[in-house]
Scaffold this active site. Structure first.
Site, PDB file in Angstrom:
ATOM      1  N   HIS A 189       0.854  -1.195   0.000  1.00  0.00           N
ATOM      2  CA  HIS A 189       0.000   0.000   0.000  1.00  0.00           C
ATOM      3  C   HIS A 189       0.891   1.247   0.000  1.00  0.00           C
ATOM      4  O   HIS A 189       1.858   1.312   0.756  1.00  0.00           O
ATOM      5  CB  HIS A 189      -0.896  -0.029   1.247  1.00  0.00           C
ATOM      6  CG  HIS A 189      -1.867   1.090   1.283  1.00  0.00           C
ATOM      7  ND1 HIS A 189      -2.999   1.130   0.492  1.00  0.00           N
ATOM      8  CD2 HIS A 189      -1.868   2.250   1.992  1.00  0.00           C
ATOM      9  CE1 HIS A 189      -3.654   2.251   0.716  1.00  0.00           C
ATOM     10  NE2 HIS A 189      -2.992   2.944   1.623  1.00  0.00           N
TER      11      HIS A 189
ATOM     12  N   GLU B 242     -10.018  -9.044   6.756  1.00  0.00           N
ATOM     13  CA  GLU B 242     -11.325  -8.689   6.185  1.00  0.00           C
ATOM     14  C   GLU B 242     -11.556  -7.183   6.117  1.00  0.00           C
ATOM     15  O   GLU B 242     -12.509  -6.738   5.511  1.00  0.00           O
ATOM     16  CB  GLU B 242     -12.469  -9.341   6.965  1.00  0.00           C
ATOM     17  CG  GLU B 242     -12.557 -10.845   6.802  1.00  0.00           C
ATOM     18  CD  GLU B 242     -11.715 -11.599   7.823  1.00  0.00           C
ATOM     19  OE1 GLU B 242     -11.342 -10.994   8.860  1.00  0.00           O
ATOM     20  OE2 GLU B 242     -11.415 -12.779   7.579  1.00  0.00           O
TER      21      GLU B 242
HETATM   22  C1  GRF Z   1       1.392   0.582  -6.186  1.00  0.00           C
HETATM   23  O1  GRF Z   1       1.539   1.938  -5.913  1.00  0.00           O
HETATM   24  C2  GRF Z   1       0.793  -0.135  -4.987  1.00  0.00           C
HETATM   25  O2  GRF Z   1       1.201   0.394  -3.770  1.00  0.00           O
HETATM   26  C3  GRF Z   1      -0.686   0.062  -5.182  1.00  0.00           C
HETATM   27  O3  GRF Z   1      -0.862  -0.031  -6.586  1.00  0.00           O
HETATM   28  C4  GRF Z   1       0.351   0.333  -7.257  1.00  0.00           C
HETATM   29  C5  GRF Z   1       0.725  -0.807  -8.151  1.00  0.00           C
HETATM   30  O4  GRF Z   1       1.839  -0.528  -8.948  1.00  0.00           O
HETATM   31  N1  GRF Z   1      -1.438  -0.886  -4.402  1.00  0.00           N
HETATM   32  P1  GRF Z   1       2.444  -1.615  -9.912  1.00  0.00           P
HETATM   33  O5  GRF Z   1       1.321  -2.130 -10.792  1.00  0.00           O
HETATM   34  O6  GRF Z   1       3.058  -2.700  -9.079  1.00  0.00           O
HETATM   35  O7  GRF Z   1       3.488  -0.886 -10.734  1.00  0.00           O
END
Ligand code: GRF
Length: 194
Positions: free
Chosen positions: A114, A147
């Site tokens: 995240h 969850e």
């Molecule tokens: C990343 O910023 C991740 O933190 C979020 O979605 C983005 C995905 O980037 N959950 P990628 O597709 O791995 O380049």
């Protein structure tokens, strides 16, 4: 903890919806001699995801799931996860929320990356919110999935300094570089050998 038996590597699936830079970094890690995973499967809900091109080029099994019906989509994903004997699911930019049932039924582990320092800024538009609040730092977090959205146990975090000149796009780029380094470290941390 996810446990691998003896010298065996554990089978890992990466779920994506787009670009796939985290998929790439997990793949690179999986190819290292000391890595604890095989990257056995990529699942995408989006047939135009750039990450699929990378997966195919590198001969990783890549499956597209039609999400018109979430229930059926999840059933299909569970079948695939069983077929490929997956012990660890890594969500990497997967833009669908897994149902409670999917999370509960998956005997092994699901983790996610995240783009904020959780518990701050769950959900979307994390960079906008960090800039608006004039935070000194933002960053990224790898956590177990439970969850509740972006609320599972934290595995690792990495801070990234905010600059006065930051826009959400510029900050996102710096955080993404940190994400790509953090994800393999977090995987390595949760797999114990016995
Ligand atoms: C990343 O910023 C991740 O933190 C979020 O979605 C983005 C995905 O980037 N959950 P990628 O597709 O791995 O380049």
């Amino acid at each position: 903890m996810v446990t691998s038996i003896g010298s065996n590597k554990i089978n890992c699936a990466v779920f994506i919806s787009g670009r796939g830079t985290n998929l790439k970094s997990i793949f690179k890690y999986s190819k290292k001699k000391k890595s604890k995973i095989n990257l056995s499967l990529v699942i995408s809900n989006n047939n135009k995801a750039k990450g699929l091109v990378f997966a195919r080029k590198n001969k990783i099994q890549a499956k597209i799931i039609n999400y018109n019906n979430k229930n059926l989509a999840e059933k299909q994903m569970i079948r695939l996860v069983k077929k490929y004997r997956i012990n660890l699911i890594c969500l990497a930019g997967f833009m669908k929320i897994l149902s409670k049932k999917f999370i509960k039924n998956f005997k092994y582990k699901i983790i996610n990356i995240h783009p904020s320092l959780l518990p701050k800024y769950k959900g979307l538009k994390t960079h906008e919110r960090a800039i608006k609040n004039k935070d000194k730092f933002s960053g990224c977090t790898v956590h177990f999935v439970n969850e509740r959205l972006d609320s599972g146990k934290i595995i690792l975090k990495k801070k990234v300094k905010l600059l006065k000149s930051d826009t959400p796009e510029i900050l996102a780029k710096r955080i993404l570089i940190a994400e790509n380094k953090l994800y393999p470290k977090a995987i390595n941390k949760i797999i114990s050998k016995n």
